[in-house]
Design a protein around this motif. Structure first.
Motif, PDB file in Angstrom:
ATOM      1  N   THR A  47      14.864 -73.120 -39.806  1.00 16.80           N
ATOM      2  CA  THR A  47      14.502 -71.796 -40.292  1.00 16.80           C
ATOM      3  C   THR A  47      14.355 -71.887 -41.795  1.00 16.80           C
ATOM      4  OG1 THR A  47      15.800 -70.797 -38.522  1.00 16.80           O
ATOM      5  CG2 THR A  47      15.193 -69.375 -40.361  1.00 16.80           C
ATOM      6  N   LEU A  48      13.171 -71.580 -42.274  1.00 21.41           N
ATOM      7  CA  LEU A  48      12.914 -71.692 -43.704  1.00 21.41           C
ATOM      8  C   LEU A  48      13.318 -70.423 -44.429  1.00 21.41           C
ATOM      9  CD1 LEU A  48       9.488 -73.490 -43.544  1.00 21.41           C
ATOM     10  CD2 LEU A  48      11.740 -74.473 -43.909  1.00 21.41           C
ATOM     11  N   PRO A  49      13.622 -70.549 -45.719  1.00 21.26           N
ATOM     12  CA  PRO A  49      14.044 -69.378 -46.483  1.00 21.26           C
ATOM     13  C   PRO A  49      12.918 -68.367 -46.616  1.00 21.26           C
ATOM     14  CG  PRO A  49      13.698 -71.261 -47.931  1.00 21.26           C
ATOM     15  CD  PRO A  49      13.557 -71.753 -46.526  1.00 21.26           C
ATOM     16  N   GLU A  50      13.310 -67.097 -46.726  1.00 19.29           N
ATOM     17  CA  GLU A  50      12.312 -66.057 -46.971  1.00 19.29           C
ATOM     18  C   GLU A  50      11.841 -66.169 -48.397  1.00 19.29           C
ATOM     19  OE1 GLU A  50      12.606 -62.198 -45.640  1.00 19.29           O
ATOM     20  OE2 GLU A  50      13.670 -62.691 -43.797  1.00 19.29           O
ATOM     21  N   ARG A  51      10.576 -65.884 -48.589  1.00 17.28           N
ATOM     22  CA  ARG A  51      10.009 -65.953 -49.929  1.00 17.28           C
ATOM     23  C   ARG A  51      10.199 -64.620 -50.632  1.00 17.28           C
ATOM     24  NH1 ARG A  51       7.267 -69.548 -51.703  1.00 17.28           N
ATOM     25  NH2 ARG A  51       6.870 -71.428 -50.593  1.00 17.28           N
ATOM     26  N   PRO A  52      10.399 -64.665 -51.955  1.00 22.00           N
ATOM     27  CA  PRO A  52      10.515 -63.411 -52.699  1.00 22.00           C
ATOM     28  C   PRO A  52       9.206 -62.624 -52.616  1.00 22.00           C
ATOM     29  CG  PRO A  52      10.917 -65.328 -54.116  1.00 22.00           C
ATOM     30  CD  PRO A  52      10.543 -65.831 -52.764  1.00 22.00           C
ATOM     31  N   PRO A  53       9.286 -61.285 -52.688  1.00 26.41           N
ATOM     32  CA  PRO A  53       8.062 -60.485 -52.651  1.00 26.41           C
ATOM     33  C   PRO A  53       7.104 -60.942 -53.748  1.00 26.41           C
ATOM     34  CG  PRO A  53      10.005 -59.078 -52.547  1.00 26.41           C
ATOM     35  CD  PRO A  53      10.481 -60.479 -52.812  1.00 26.41           C
ATOM     36  N   GLY A  54       5.832 -61.017 -53.392  1.00 28.16           N
ATOM     37  CA  GLY A  54       4.818 -61.390 -54.376  1.00 28.16           C
ATOM     38  C   GLY A  54       4.536 -62.880 -54.451  1.00 28.16           C
ATOM     39  N   SER A  55       5.423 -63.711 -53.879  1.00 29.37           N
ATOM     40  CA  SER A  55       5.166 -65.147 -53.928  1.00 29.37           C
ATOM     41  C   SER A  55       4.207 -65.504 -52.803  1.00 29.37           C
ATOM     42  CB  SER A  55       6.455 -65.948 -53.819  1.00 29.37           C
ATOM     43  OG  SER A  55       7.009 -65.809 -52.541  1.00 29.37           O
ATOM     44  N   GLN A  56       3.437 -66.539 -52.999  1.00 35.50           N
ATOM     45  CA  GLN A  56       2.426 -66.919 -52.036  1.00 35.50           C
ATOM     46  C   GLN A  56       2.649 -68.336 -51.545  1.00 35.50           C
ATOM     47  OE1 GLN A  56      -1.162 -65.575 -51.708  1.00 35.50           O
ATOM     48  NE2 GLN A  56      -0.444 -63.563 -52.242  1.00 35.50           N
ATOM     49  N   ARG A  57       2.480 -68.537 -50.248  1.00 33.95           N
ATOM     50  CA  ARG A  57       2.487 -69.886 -49.691  1.00 33.95           C
ATOM     51  C   ARG A  57       1.064 -70.397 -49.689  1.00 33.95           C
ATOM     52  NH1 ARG A  57       5.725 -70.273 -44.139  1.00 33.95           N
ATOM     53  NH2 ARG A  57       3.606 -70.556 -43.462  1.00 33.95           N
ATOM     54  N   LYS A  58       0.907 -71.679 -49.809  1.00 34.67           N
ATOM     55  CA  LYS A  58      -0.420 -72.283 -49.721  1.00 34.67           C
ATOM     56  C   LYS A  58      -0.731 -72.476 -48.245  1.00 34.67           C
ATOM     57  CE  LYS A  58      -3.009 -76.354 -51.015  1.00 34.67           C
ATOM     58  NZ  LYS A  58      -2.946 -77.679 -51.624  1.00 34.67           N
ATOM     59  N   PRO A  59      -1.754 -71.767 -47.742  1.00 34.04           N
ATOM     60  CA  PRO A  59      -2.054 -71.884 -46.311  1.00 34.04           C
ATOM     61  C   PRO A  59      -2.746 -73.198 -45.989  1.00 34.04           C
ATOM     62  CG  PRO A  59      -3.607 -70.390 -47.365  1.00 34.04           C
ATOM     63  CD  PRO A  59      -2.601 -70.791 -48.409  1.00 34.04           C
ATOM     64  N   PRO A  60      -2.529 -73.709 -44.773  1.00 36.99           N
ATOM     65  CA  PRO A  60      -3.242 -74.916 -44.352  1.00 36.99           C
ATOM     66  C   PRO A  60      -4.747 -74.660 -44.335  1.00 36.99           C
ATOM     67  CG  PRO A  60      -1.478 -74.371 -42.817  1.00 36.99           C
ATOM     68  CD  PRO A  60      -1.602 -73.231 -43.773  1.00 36.99           C
ATOM     69  N   ALA A  61      -5.538 -75.704 -44.506  1.00 37.89           N
ATOM     70  CA  ALA A  61      -6.990 -75.581 -44.575  1.00 37.89           C
ATOM     71  C   ALA A  61      -7.564 -74.877 -43.341  1.00 37.89           C
ATOM     72  CB  ALA A  61      -7.612 -76.966 -44.731  1.00 37.89           C
ATOM     73  N   GLY A  62      -7.020 -75.148 -42.173  1.00 37.42           N
ATOM     74  CA  GLY A  62      -7.521 -74.514 -40.957  1.00 37.42           C
ATOM     75  C   GLY A  62      -7.347 -73.005 -40.972  1.00 37.42           C
ATOM     76  N   VAL A 120      -7.241 -71.143 -43.743  1.00 38.93           N
ATOM     77  CA  VAL A 120      -8.205 -70.640 -44.728  1.00 38.93           C
ATOM     78  C   VAL A 120      -9.581 -70.535 -44.086  1.00 38.93           C
ATOM     79  CG1 VAL A 120      -9.379 -71.153 -46.900  1.00 38.93           C
ATOM     80  CG2 VAL A 120      -6.915 -71.503 -46.711  1.00 38.93           C
ATOM     81  N   GLN A 121      -9.983 -71.576 -43.355  1.00 34.39           N
ATOM     82  CA  GLN A 121     -11.298 -71.566 -42.695  1.00 34.39           C
ATOM     83  C   GLN A 121     -11.386 -70.435 -41.681  1.00 34.39           C
ATOM     84  OE1 GLN A 121     -14.058 -73.579 -43.470  1.00 34.39           O
ATOM     85  NE2 GLN A 121     -14.991 -71.952 -42.269  1.00 34.39           N
ATOM     86  N   ALA A 122     -10.336 -70.220 -40.902  1.00 29.41           N
ATOM     87  CA  ALA A 122     -10.339 -69.146 -39.908  1.00 29.41           C
ATOM     88  C   ALA A 122     -10.443 -67.780 -40.586  1.00 29.41           C
ATOM     89  CB  ALA A 122      -9.075 -69.222 -39.047  1.00 29.41           C
ATOM     90  N   ALA A 123      -9.758 -67.611 -41.711  1.00 20.48           N
ATOM     91  CA  ALA A 123      -9.831 -66.344 -42.444  1.00 20.48           C
ATOM     92  C   ALA A 123     -11.239 -66.118 -42.983  1.00 20.48           C
ATOM     93  CB  ALA A 123      -8.812 -66.329 -43.577  1.00 20.48           C
ATOM     94  N   GLU A 124     -11.841 -67.178 -43.524  1.00 21.64           N
ATOM     95  CA  GLU A 124     -13.207 -67.058 -44.038  1.00 21.64           C
ATOM     96  C   GLU A 124     -14.181 -66.709 -42.908  1.00 21.64           C
ATOM     97  OE1 GLU A 124     -13.944 -70.754 -46.063  1.00 21.64           O
ATOM     98  OE2 GLU A 124     -12.662 -70.188 -47.765  1.00 21.64           O
ATOM     99  N   ASP A 125     -14.010 -67.339 -41.756  1.00 25.61           N
ATOM    100  CA  ASP A 125     -14.872 -67.048 -40.612  1.00 25.61           C
ATOM    101  C   ASP A 125     -14.702 -65.593 -40.166  1.00 25.61           C
ATOM    102  OD1 ASP A 125     -15.727 -69.686 -40.672  1.00 25.61           O
ATOM    103  OD2 ASP A 125     -14.487 -70.319 -38.955  1.00 25.61           O
TER     104      ASP A 125
END
Length: 131
Positions: free
Chosen positions: A81-96, A98-103
């Motif tokens: 279980t990974l730690p929760e990120r602080p509000p406003g912080s961003q994770r780098k999404p995997p390339a797949g 990003v491509q799905a979001a663009e599509d």
């Protein structure tokens, strides 16, 4: 895994911090999955050409942040279980992802959806999937 880690020893950023940040990125983008075993401190130090204490410090900081678990005889593994990120912080999404979001944005735009309608669709879909 050590092939995916490079350090810039001429950088003003200390090597332990570069190592900590890189492992965090690998966990966040899914390259290192929960339960994945990290190299031993000695092996990674040898591979990177840095001091054992430098790797040990990075691993300690990762453990304190909740990214890894270190256990005697079992080594260091990515936390389940990974730690929760602080509000406003961003994770780098995997390339797949990003491509799905663009599509999705492209198809929604072609179908005449507004930005808000597209966002609402994503939110409803995530809610339906329990995310």
């Amino acid at each position: 895994m050590s092939a995916e880690i490079t350090l810039d020893l001429s950088s003003p950023v200390p090597p332990f911090e570069q190592l900590r940040a890189r492992i965090t990125e690998l966990v966040d983008d899914g390259t290192l999955a929960p339960g994945a075993r990290l190299p031993s401190v000695r092996a990674l130090a040898s591979d990177l050409g840095i001091a054992v204490g430098t790797v040990a410090r990075a691993y300690r900081e990762l453990e304190a942040a909740g990214y890894v678990l270190s256990r005697r005889r079992h080594g260091t593994t990515v936390a389940d279980t990974l730690p929760e990120r602080p509000p406003g912080s961003q994770r780098k999404p995997p390339a797949g992802v990003v491509q799905a979001a663009e599509d999705l944005v492209r198809k929604a735009t072609e179908a005449g959806f507004s930005r808000q309608e597209t966002m609402d669709l994503v939110a409803r879909t995530a809610s339906r999937l329990g995310r």
